[in-house]
Motif scaffolding. Structure first.
Motif, PDB file in Angstrom:
ATOM      1  N   LEU A 144      31.152  34.937  38.131  1.00 58.95           N
ATOM      2  CA  LEU A 144      31.065  33.485  38.136  1.00 58.95           C
ATOM      3  C   LEU A 144      32.460  32.964  37.820  1.00 58.95           C
ATOM      4  O   LEU A 144      33.033  33.291  36.790  1.00 58.95           O
ATOM      5  N   SER A 145      33.016  32.171  38.728  1.00 62.41           N
ATOM      6  CA  SER A 145      34.415  31.770  38.613  1.00 62.41           C
ATOM      7  C   SER A 145      34.598  30.272  38.754  1.00 62.41           C
ATOM      8  O   SER A 145      33.852  29.604  39.477  1.00 62.41           O
ATOM      9  N   HIS A 146      35.606  29.755  38.067  1.00 59.20           N
ATOM     10  CA  HIS A 146      36.099  28.421  38.384  1.00 59.20           C
ATOM     11  C   HIS A 146      36.570  28.457  39.840  1.00 59.20           C
ATOM     12  O   HIS A 146      36.724  29.536  40.425  1.00 59.20           O
ATOM     13  N   ALA A 147      36.825  27.295  40.421  1.00 56.77           N
ATOM     14  CA  ALA A 147      37.101  27.248  41.863  1.00 56.77           C
ATOM     15  C   ALA A 147      38.581  27.317  42.203  1.00 56.77           C
ATOM     16  O   ALA A 147      39.020  26.738  43.193  1.00 56.77           O
ATOM     17  N   GLY A 148      39.354  28.047  41.414  1.00 58.87           N
ATOM     18  CA  GLY A 148      40.744  28.280  41.761  1.00 58.87           C
ATOM     19  C   GLY A 148      40.828  29.282  42.903  1.00 58.87           C
ATOM     20  O   GLY A 148      40.131  30.303  42.897  1.00 58.87           O
ATOM     21  N   SER A 149      41.676  29.010  43.896  1.00 58.19           N
ATOM     22  CA  SER A 149      41.706  29.850  45.094  1.00 58.19           C
ATOM     23  C   SER A 149      42.118  31.286  44.791  1.00 58.19           C
ATOM     24  O   SER A 149      41.593  32.227  45.394  1.00 58.19           O
ATOM     25  N   GLY A 150      43.043  31.485  43.849  1.00 59.30           N
ATOM     26  CA  GLY A 150      43.467  32.839  43.512  1.00 59.30           C
ATOM     27  C   GLY A 150      42.327  33.665  42.947  1.00 59.30           C
ATOM     28  O   GLY A 150      42.119  34.821  43.348  1.00 59.30           O
ATOM     29  N   SER A 151      41.571  33.093  42.028  1.00 59.33           N
ATOM     30  CA  SER A 151      40.436  33.800  41.430  1.00 59.33           C
ATOM     31  C   SER A 151      39.363  34.088  42.475  1.00 59.33           C
ATOM     32  O   SER A 151      38.759  35.161  42.485  1.00 59.33           O
ATOM     33  N   ILE A 152      39.129  33.128  43.368  1.00 60.86           N
ATOM     34  CA  ILE A 152      38.114  33.319  44.406  1.00 60.86           C
ATOM     35  C   ILE A 152      38.487  34.488  45.308  1.00 60.86           C
ATOM     36  O   ILE A 152      37.667  35.364  45.596  1.00 60.86           O
ATOM     37  N   MET A 153      39.732  34.519  45.769  1.00 60.96           N
ATOM     38  CA  MET A 153      40.147  35.582  46.682  1.00 60.96           C
ATOM     39  C   MET A 153      40.076  36.950  46.010  1.00 60.96           C
ATOM     40  O   MET A 153      39.650  37.929  46.616  1.00 60.96           O
ATOM     41  N   GLU A 154      40.481  37.016  44.741  1.00 59.00           N
ATOM     42  CA  GLU A 154      40.412  38.296  44.029  1.00 59.00           C
ATOM     43  C   GLU A 154      38.960  38.728  43.852  1.00 59.00           C
ATOM     44  O   GLU A 154      38.621  39.901  44.023  1.00 59.00           O
ATOM     45  N   ALA A 155      38.080  37.761  43.534  1.00 63.92           N
ATOM     46  CA  ALA A 155      36.670  38.084  43.340  1.00 63.92           C
ATOM     47  C   ALA A 155      36.010  38.531  44.640  1.00 63.92           C
ATOM     48  O   ALA A 155      35.198  39.463  44.650  1.00 63.92           O
ATOM     49  N   LEU A 156      36.355  37.892  45.761  1.00 58.89           N
ATOM     50  CA  LEU A 156      35.761  38.277  47.043  1.00 58.89           C
ATOM     51  C   LEU A 156      36.108  39.712  47.415  1.00 58.89           C
ATOM     52  O   LEU A 156      35.309  40.401  48.049  1.00 58.89           O
ATOM     53  N   ARG A 157      37.256  40.172  47.015  1.00 55.95           N
ATOM     54  CA  ARG A 157      37.646  41.559  47.302  1.00 55.95           C
ATOM     55  C   ARG A 157      36.731  42.565  46.615  1.00 55.95           C
ATOM     56  O   ARG A 157      36.557  43.687  47.089  1.00 55.95           O
ATOM     57  N   ILE A 158      36.151  42.177  45.494  1.00 61.16           N
ATOM     58  CA  ILE A 158      35.329  43.105  44.711  1.00 61.16           C
ATOM     59  C   ILE A 158      34.020  43.402  45.438  1.00 61.16           C
ATOM     60  O   ILE A 158      33.461  44.480  45.310  1.00 61.16           O
ATOM     61  N   GLY A 159      33.513  42.435  46.201  1.00 57.63           N
ATOM     62  CA  GLY A 159      32.331  42.687  47.015  1.00 57.63           C
ATOM     63  C   GLY A 159      31.001  42.560  46.303  1.00 57.63           C
ATOM     64  O   GLY A 159      29.998  43.098  46.753  1.00 57.63           O
ATOM     65  N   VAL A 160      30.983  41.842  45.161  1.00 57.04           N
ATOM     66  CA  VAL A 160      29.716  41.577  44.470  1.00 57.04           C
ATOM     67  C   VAL A 160      29.404  40.089  44.625  1.00 57.04           C
ATOM     68  O   VAL A 160      30.287  39.304  45.000  1.00 57.04           O
ATOM     69  N   PRO A 161      28.166  39.656  44.357  1.00 50.37           N
ATOM     70  CA  PRO A 161      27.854  38.234  44.467  1.00 50.37           C
ATOM     71  C   PRO A 161      28.794  37.384  43.609  1.00 50.37           C
ATOM     72  O   PRO A 161      29.084  37.724  42.454  1.00 50.37           O
ATOM     73  N   LEU A 162      29.251  36.292  44.182  1.00 51.73           N
ATOM     74  CA  LEU A 162      30.203  35.394  43.531  1.00 51.73           C
ATOM     75  C   LEU A 162      29.623  33.995  43.473  1.00 51.73           C
ATOM     76  O   LEU A 162      29.125  33.479  44.475  1.00 51.73           O
ATOM     77  N   VAL A 163      29.700  33.383  42.303  1.00 51.67           N
ATOM     78  CA  VAL A 163      29.340  31.973  42.115  1.00 51.67           C
ATOM     79  C   VAL A 163      30.627  31.224  41.792  1.00 51.67           C
ATOM     80  O   VAL A 163      31.363  31.609  40.886  1.00 51.67           O
ATOM     81  N   VAL A 164      30.906  30.167  42.540  1.00 54.77           N
ATOM     82  CA  VAL A 164      32.118  29.369  42.365  1.00 54.77           C
ATOM     83  C   VAL A 164      31.726  27.995  41.836  1.00 54.77           C
ATOM     84  O   VAL A 164      30.883  27.316  42.432  1.00 54.77           O
ATOM     85  N   VAL A 165      32.354  27.583  40.717  1.00 47.50           N
ATOM     86  CA  VAL A 165      31.996  26.311  40.088  1.00 47.50           C
ATOM     87  C   VAL A 165      33.219  25.392  40.047  1.00 47.50           C
ATOM     88  O   VAL A 165      34.186  25.672  39.337  1.00 47.50           O
ATOM     89  N   PRO A 166      33.209  24.302  40.804  1.00 49.15           N
ATOM     90  CA  PRO A 166      34.329  23.359  40.793  1.00 49.15           C
ATOM     91  C   PRO A 166      34.450  22.637  39.451  1.00 49.15           C
ATOM     92  O   PRO A 166      33.452  22.416  38.763  1.00 49.15           O
ATOM     93  N   ASN A 167      35.689  22.281  39.107  1.00 44.06           N
ATOM     94  CA  ASN A 167      35.959  21.527  37.884  1.00 44.06           C
ATOM     95  C   ASN A 167      36.064  20.047  38.240  1.00 44.06           C
ATOM     96  O   ASN A 167      37.054  19.624  38.831  1.00 44.06           O
ATOM     97  N   PRO A 168      35.071  19.229  37.875  1.00 46.28           N
ATOM     98  CA  PRO A 168      35.090  17.815  38.275  1.00 46.28           C
ATOM     99  C   PRO A 168      36.174  17.017  37.559  1.00 46.28           C
ATOM    100  O   PRO A 168      36.480  15.895  37.964  1.00 46.28           O
TER     101      PRO A 168
END
Length: 200
Positions: free
Chosen positions: A105-129
């Protein structure tokens, strides 16, 4: 009775902009109960530069055997200079370590998202309003629309756990049957690595 395999939910709040609301939500009873319902055993949180007080208060109020922890091992840390790859990989299935696939489960920073997608497990992205503009919300919706992750919502994170489990089931049949070529043999994680030129 044998211990059940470890199933990890790793949460990254981010290292720059504070996101205390996300931290408070992942320590909320609804989210913790949802993790327990889906047989998670550990919650590991990177709470950022300013989240330690919130995390420490929870730990003080909910000691290890407290019902408020819903049977979860809950650990946290502030910042790691070397990055978060090791923590993200702790969510992967590993027979030698008796772990089953968890989620990130990650904040919606693009760097964290791309690193998490590489891992290949379910990812939840939460934007910071609290951030200016709505670019994080747009990014989260776009990757959800493409079936790559779940766009999570503050105050409804418990729902995201169920959605992540559904995403796990869908990813087992990804890519579509009509796709060809060995470049897809590792599923979405392989495509992300190919597109971005990652080499291990």
């Amino acid at each position: 009775m044998a211990n059940k395999p470890q199933k990890v939910c790793f949460v990254t709040i981010g290292a720059t902009a504070p996101f205390d609301t996300l931290l408070s939500n992942v320590l909320d009873s609804d989210f913790l109960e949802a993790l327990k319902t889906h047989e998670y055993t550990k919650l590991l949180i990177q709470y950022g530069k300013e989240g330690r007080a919130i995390f420490d208060t929870f730990i003080q109020n909910a000691p290890p055997e407290s019902p408020a922890r819903y049977g979860l091992v809950i650990q946290g840390f502030g910042f790691r200079q070397e990055g978060l790859l090791q923590e993200m990989r702790s969510t992967q299935s590993n027979k030698a370590l008796d772990t089953v696939e968890g989620m990130i489960l990650s904040h919606a920073g693009s760097g964290s998202i791309m690193e998490a997608l590489r891992i290949g497990v379910p990812l939840v992205v939460v934007p910071n309003p609290a951030l200016q503009g709505n670019h994080q919300e747009e990014l989260a919706k776009e990757i959800e629309n493409n079936g790559w992750a779940v766009a999570g919502q503050l105050n409804r994170l418990a729902d995201s756990v169920q959605k992540a489990e559904s995403l796990r089931s869908l990813s087992r049949i990804w890519p579509p049957k009509d796709s060809v070529g060995s470049r897809h043999k590792r599923g979405l994680a392989g495509v992300v690595e190919d597109e971005l030129g990652f080499l291990d």
